[in-house]
Enzyme design. Structure first.
Site, PDB file in Angstrom:
ATOM      1  N   TYR A   1      37.528   6.636  -8.507  1.00 48.03           N
ATOM      2  CA  TYR A   1      36.594   7.391  -9.341  1.00 48.03           C
ATOM      3  C   TYR A   1      37.279   7.891 -10.606  1.00 48.03           C
ATOM      4  O   TYR A   1      38.391   8.411 -10.565  1.00 48.03           O
ATOM      5  CB  TYR A   1      36.045   8.573  -8.555  1.00 48.03           C
ATOM      6  CG  TYR A   1      34.846   9.228  -9.191  1.00 48.03           C
ATOM      7  CD1 TYR A   1      33.722   8.481  -9.509  1.00 48.03           C
ATOM      8  CD2 TYR A   1      34.833  10.590  -9.459  1.00 48.03           C
ATOM      9  CE1 TYR A   1      32.613   9.073 -10.088  1.00 48.03           C
ATOM     10  CE2 TYR A   1      33.729  11.193 -10.033  1.00 48.03           C
ATOM     11  CZ  TYR A   1      32.618  10.426 -10.346  1.00 48.03           C
ATOM     12  OH  TYR A   1      31.531  11.026 -10.923  1.00 48.03           O
TER      13      TYR A   1
ATOM     14  N   GLU B   1      28.859  17.386 -10.501  1.00 49.57           N
ATOM     15  CA  GLU B   1      27.555  16.856 -10.904  1.00 49.57           C
ATOM     16  C   GLU B   1      26.936  16.040  -9.776  1.00 49.57           C
ATOM     17  O   GLU B   1      25.728  16.098  -9.542  1.00 49.57           O
ATOM     18  CB  GLU B   1      27.708  16.003 -12.163  1.00 49.57           C
ATOM     19  CG  GLU B   1      26.465  15.906 -12.995  1.00 49.57           C
ATOM     20  CD  GLU B   1      26.198  17.151 -13.813  1.00 49.57           C
ATOM     21  OE1 GLU B   1      25.088  17.266 -14.353  1.00 49.57           O
ATOM     22  OE2 GLU B   1      27.090  18.002 -13.911  1.00 49.57           O
TER      23      GLU B   1
ATOM     24  N   ASP C   1      31.920  14.595  -7.404  1.00 52.38           N
ATOM     25  CA  ASP C   1      32.273  15.657  -8.334  1.00 52.38           C
ATOM     26  C   ASP C   1      31.163  16.698  -8.340  1.00 52.38           C
ATOM     27  O   ASP C   1      30.195  16.591  -7.580  1.00 52.38           O
ATOM     28  CB  ASP C   1      32.522  15.099  -9.752  1.00 52.38           C
ATOM     29  CG  ASP C   1      31.321  14.352 -10.309  1.00 52.38           C
ATOM     30  OD1 ASP C   1      30.250  14.358  -9.669  1.00 52.38           O
ATOM     31  OD2 ASP C   1      31.449  13.754 -11.392  1.00 52.38           O
TER      32      ASP C   1
ATOM     33  N   HIS D   1      40.502  15.741  -6.538  1.00 49.50           N
ATOM     34  CA  HIS D   1      40.279  14.302  -6.473  1.00 49.50           C
ATOM     35  C   HIS D   1      41.606  13.582  -6.658  1.00 49.50           C
ATOM     36  O   HIS D   1      42.571  14.127  -7.171  1.00 49.50           O
ATOM     37  CB  HIS D   1      39.330  13.841  -7.590  1.00 49.50           C
ATOM     38  CG  HIS D   1      37.974  14.460  -7.511  1.00 49.50           C
ATOM     39  ND1 HIS D   1      37.196  14.675  -8.614  1.00 49.50           N
ATOM     40  CD2 HIS D   1      37.271  14.923  -6.453  1.00 49.50           C
ATOM     41  CE1 HIS D   1      36.060  15.238  -8.243  1.00 49.50           C
ATOM     42  NE2 HIS D   1      36.087  15.394  -6.942  1.00 49.50           N
TER      43      HIS D   1
ATOM     44  N   ASP E   1      28.059  10.862  -6.376  1.00 45.45           N
ATOM     45  CA  ASP E   1      29.458  10.845  -6.824  1.00 45.45           C
ATOM     46  C   ASP E   1      30.242  12.074  -6.358  1.00 45.45           C
ATOM     47  O   ASP E   1      29.674  13.164  -6.181  1.00 45.45           O
ATOM     48  CB  ASP E   1      29.512  10.748  -8.351  1.00 45.45           C
ATOM     49  CG  ASP E   1      29.176   9.345  -8.842  1.00 45.45           C
ATOM     50  OD1 ASP E   1      29.127   8.427  -8.008  1.00 45.45           O
ATOM     51  OD2 ASP E   1      28.960   9.167 -10.051  1.00 45.45           O
TER      52      ASP E   1
ATOM     53  N   ARG F   1      36.362  10.189 -12.950  1.00 42.29           N
ATOM     54  CA  ARG F   1      36.232  11.556 -13.479  1.00 42.29           C
ATOM     55  C   ARG F   1      37.052  12.484 -12.585  1.00 42.29           C
ATOM     56  O   ARG F   1      36.605  12.890 -11.526  1.00 42.29           O
ATOM     57  CB  ARG F   1      34.764  12.014 -13.496  1.00 42.29           C
ATOM     58  CG  ARG F   1      33.895  11.197 -14.421  1.00 42.29           C
ATOM     59  CD  ARG F   1      32.502  11.803 -14.550  1.00 42.29           C
ATOM     60  NE  ARG F   1      31.593  10.836 -15.133  1.00 42.29           N
ATOM     61  CZ  ARG F   1      30.847   9.993 -14.421  1.00 42.29           C
ATOM     62  NH1 ARG F   1      30.904  10.025 -13.097  1.00 42.29           N
ATOM     63  NH2 ARG F   1      30.055   9.136 -15.008  1.00 42.29           N
TER      64      ARG F   1
ATOM     65  N   GLU G   1      23.897   7.149  -6.463  1.00 41.20           N
ATOM     66  CA  GLU G   1      23.365   7.322  -7.815  1.00 41.20           C
ATOM     67  C   GLU G   1      23.010   6.003  -8.485  1.00 41.20           C
ATOM     68  O   GLU G   1      21.989   5.882  -9.152  1.00 41.20           O
ATOM     69  CB  GLU G   1      24.379   8.078  -8.685  1.00 41.20           C
ATOM     70  CG  GLU G   1      24.565   9.510  -8.272  1.00 41.20           C
ATOM     71  CD  GLU G   1      25.558  10.213  -9.159  1.00 41.20           C
ATOM     72  OE1 GLU G   1      25.555   9.961 -10.372  1.00 41.20           O
ATOM     73  OE2 GLU G   1      26.349  11.018  -8.635  1.00 41.20           O
TER      74      GLU G   1
END
Length: 886
Positions: free
Chosen positions: A303, A84, A82, A350, A80, A305, A7
């Protein structure tokens, strides 16, 4: 050669170094396509078909990716880890399929939780396919947010001018803030008394004991209601004999908490560092993507989030080794600690947020980080290391004391504690959130030696009067905590949720407290009255659970959309018959404390103060809602709604004209008036009359002749600048109080400074402003606050401070930063995106050149992904529709 898509361009360089020449790493810059900001992007009648749009900048990036894939051996999607990130990979793959460049090449999805060589190489060795269930959950969430926004906002525009929907999750968060404000307004304080005695042991040591019982009844915090009752008990204690009934020393163990999740990091950074949620996520993003340390870019944290509270086994081993090395063997428990999440809607599994290397102690990286980065990294390191440390050992002592006066008895208690072994407290100590209420902490001190059955000497008896207090307003930290408890939204998107409420002026933040504005309260009251279900906490939490079930493959995403749309569409249709009078009646009732605050004389707050016969009511105008008289136009009394509510709301309303006196020079009347934009003072009549709005913190009730004269005398001359010889003036402007010299403005702290500032102080304030880079008109560019590096087309990119606030500069392109954005936190990717957007709206060489430059998208302020703002028609509307985690 293999193509790897990530990203962020910051990650692309680092990861390419790790992977070597056999790989080409390209950045998507967040999302590559989104739903257009117009009706019809989600089509319920066509089984929720979704129409996606690729903007110009994203099309350029996708062409670069497609060209690289065409000549590659395979594709790795490494966005990433997650939901999203999964969606971004899906979008990229779908577009590549449409371009027909894959031609049977292998496509794999890889995820890594940290930007370290080991984490990246391990991930590349364990590829998988795209998780379709996670993509479905993203599609459902995106469609829900779109359907709510594009169907609810028009209802608000028609029925409540000046308002628009805050969003599916944001509306519920706003309701929490507004409901708390209503609680505060309706709160009635109650008197209570607390009694304690200062006692002395036979060894001469003094300590304090609190009253816990009297006349055989237990005394709680609010048990003693008045001074008379307190006086009786105080008289008993004044003449009593005191004896220690019992002393109990009890060992207590306190265990450490788990490493940080997104929400607990935001809460701790707020209470301990004073960071907003968005600021925390900005800094964490930088620490995750990597910091240049000794010529190598290194990701310092995992990470950021995540809802997970457990660390990877190798991280636990590293933490335990670091504990033994940094603190000693006694601080290392026999076995590793394991944690399980208690979050209501914990999503993908996670890791918790932790340092990528526990041996990289904060002191070792101090020289490579700015102060805020270091503080946040230190917080994460300490919490991570503490989570695997030994328990703290505390001895809590409780002494029960009997007071006896001729058979009348009362009980007192003294409590103290001492840390026998600090354990994990040597690394990290939690701080209670400022919104948590409770009794005064009487256990933190250590008691002297007290023995059972010994007599005590009374030194003093204290009886203090108190009044119950309303619940405190939410801070960002306590609101995030409450939302997580209720299962509303996602912790990873709370920063973006709060930013939306601020950006739309639904809430303001004052001394770290969230204060709902009149606009926000009107929207909430409207939704509670006519869309009750959709701002209910349980309904929103249940919908989040369904989205999680979609992620787990347990529910079909379109079934969830069908169930939601059926009831929601019916509710929308019902509002078509809703008359504005119905809306106003409902709002008058729901917002009575705000609209009709109680009057000191006890008169009816709905009766007009000017005509004495009309009824006050909410009115809707071009600029929003205000309070007006039912006898209009005979009586033209109006009053703006106060954001503070209560007495301040009533104080903000003044009759049409209040005479304060005559100007001694001109002989003109000086009056206090109320206008559409609030109260103001005026000298004279007609177009030539001098006017001045009341500054922040001033209410009409406090404005007298002297204050009005002072306001109308602005701007005032302070004196000539000793270097230029030009006059320095002080005044009140759109952005608050200021001093002005030779076209350069410098802000002052308060309106009082405008009237009192002298020449020396004014020169100092202006010099401080100049040192930061003043926003002088018609002068050369000011000094840069931050150097960001070179633009891809050449030329330096800098962050500067101007007359109208901080902005990004490249050549002749100046792009203003969004409201509340910290200028020192701007990344090069964010700057490039702003420059490209600004250039798309302007002409000239700079604009043309910027259009050709690769447009860089970035994380949004709240930390969620966002595509580059479109340069096509209606850029603002399209930028507002960028995909965000709800």
């Amino acid at each position: 050669m293999n193509v790897v898509v990530v990203e962020s361009p910051a990650k692309a360089k680092t990861i390419n170094k790790y992977l070597g020449s056999g790989y080409k790493v390209l950045a998507s810059f967040g999302h590559v396509r989104d739903l257009p900001a117009k009706d019809g992007s989600v089509r319920p009648d066509d089984d929720f078909e979704m129409v996606w749009e690729v903007d110009g900048a994203s099309a350029k990036r996708m062409k670069d990716i497609a060209d690289a894939v065409k000549d590659s051996d395979g594709l790795f999607l490494a966005t990433d880890p997650d939901r999203e990130g999964e969606a971004i990979s899906w979008h990229v793959l779908d577009l590549l399929k449409k371009k027909k460049v894959l031609n049977g090449k292998p496509v794999k999805r890889v995820v890594f939780n940290a930007i370290t060589k080991k984490a990246v190489l391990d991930a590349m060795a364990q590829p998988r396919d795209i998780d379709e269930a996670l993509v479905d959950a993203y599609l459902a969430r995106r469609a829900l947010d779109y359907l709510v926004g594009f169907n609810l906002s028009p209802v608000l525009w028609r029925k409540l001018p000046g308002a628009r929907s805050a969003g599916r999750v944001q509306s519920v968060a706003l309701r929490l803030v507004c409901d708390r404000e209503t609680e505060i307004e309706r709160f009635v304080a109650e008197e209570y008394w607390q009694i304690s005695a200062l006692l002395k042991t036979p060894r001469g040591d003094e300590f304090e004991a609190r009253l816990v019982s009297a006349d055989g009844k237990r005394i709680q915090k609010n048990s003693i209601k008045n001074g008379e009752a307190a006086g009786r008990i105080k008289d008993l204690l004044e003449g009593a004999r005191y004896v220690v009934e019992s002393v109990e020393a009890k060992p207590v163990k306190r265990n450490p908490g788990p490493p940080f999740t997104t929400s607990t990091l935001q809460q701790a950074a707020s209470s301990q560092l004073g960071f907003s949620a968005s600021r925390t996520m900005q800094i964490a993003q930088r620490l995750y993507e990597g910091i240049d340390i000794g010529g190598e870019t290194v990701g310092l944290i995992t990470y950021m989030r995540t809802d997970g509270v457990q660390m990877a086994p190798e991280a636990i081993d590293a933490a335990r080794y670091a504990i033994g090395d940094q603190f000693g063997p006694r601080y290392l428990p026999e076995k590793a600690r394991f944690y399980s999440t208690k979050a209501k809607n914990a999503q993908e599994a996670h890791e918790a947020i932790r340092p990528t290397d526990f041996n990289r102690i904060p002191a070792k990286v101090r020289s490579h980080l700015d102060s805020d980065q270091l503080r946040l990294y230190e917080l994460i390191w300490k919490r991570g290391i503490a989570s695997q440390m030994a328990s703290a050992e505390i001895e809590r002592t409780t002494a029960e004391i009997l007071a006896d006066r001729n058979g009348a008895k009362a009980g007192l208690r003294a409590v103290g504690s001492v840390v026998r072994f600090d354990g994990f407290l040597a690394a990290y100590t939690d701080q209670r959130d400022e919104n948590e209420s409770g009794e005064d902490d009487d256990e933190s001190g250590r008691l002297p030696e007290i023995n059972a059955r010994e007599m005590l000497e009374k030194r003093k008896v204290n009886a203090s009067q108190h009044f119950t207090e309303p619940p405190p307003r939410y801070s960002e930290a306590s609101l995030i905590k409450k939302m997580e408890e209720l299962g509303i939204g996602r912790p990873s998107t709370y920063a973006a949720t709060l930013a939306t409420l601020r950006d739309r002026d639904y809430v303001t933040i004052d001394k770290r407290k969230l204060i709902p504005q009149a606009k926000g309260r009107l929207v909430t009251a409207f939704l509670e009255s006519f869309f009750t279900k959709y701002v209910e906490y349980d309904f929103t939490a249940d919908l989040e659970e369904k989205l999680d079930q979609i992620s787990a493959g347990e529910l079909n995403w379109k079934d969830v959309l069908r169930d939601f749309w059926r009831d929601f569409f019916s509710q929308i249709e019902d509002t078509k018959e809703l008359r504005v009078t119905n809306v106003l009646d409902a709002l008058n009732e729901a917002l009575a404390p705000l609209v009709f605050p109680k009057r000191e004389d006890g008169s009816d707050p709905r009766v007009c103060q000017v005509c004495g016969t009309g009824q006050l009511s909410l009115k809707l105008g071009k600029y929003g809602a205000f309070v007006g008289c039912s006898n209009y136009p005979e009586c033209n009394y109006t009053r703006q709604l106060s954001s503070e509510g209560g007495a301040d709301a009533e104080a903000s309303g003044v009759p049409e004209t209040k005479n304060l006196g005559k100007d001694p020079v001109t002989g003109e009347e000086i009056t206090l008036r109320s206008g559409r934009f609030g109260p103001y003072v005026q000298r004279g009549e007609g177009k030539e009359a001098k006017r001045s709005s009341l500054p922040k913190g001033w209410t009409p009730a406090t404005v007298d002749y002297e204050k009005a004269q002072a306001l109308l005398s602005l701007p005032r001359d302070v004196g000539k600048h000793p270097e230029s010889g030009k006059m320095i003036s002080a005044g009140l402007g759109r952005y608050g109080p200021f001093v002005l010299h030779d076209g350069t403005y410098a802000n002052l702290d308060s309106i009082e400074d405008v009237f009192s500032i002298g020449l020396n102080r004014a020169v100092t304030v202006l010099a401080e402003k100049q040192s930061k880079g003043p926003g002088a008109r018609g002068r050369t560019a000011q000094a840069a606050l931050k150097e960001l590096g070179e633009h891809p087309d050449g030329g330096a990119i800098t962050v500067r401070d101007g007359r109208y606030g901080p902005y990004v500069n490249w050549g002749k392109v100046n792009a203003t930063l969004s409201k509340g954005k910290d200028p020192l936190s701007v990344t090069v990717e964010e700057a490039l995106a702003l420059i490209a957007e600004k250039a798309g709206k302007s002409g000239g060489k700079a604009g043309t050149k910027a259009k050709k430059a690769p447009a860089k998208a970035a994380k949004t302020e709240g930390g969620t992904k966002a595509t580059k703002t479109k340069t096509a028609a209606k850029p603002k509307a399209k930028a507002a529709s960028k995909a965000k985690k709800s």
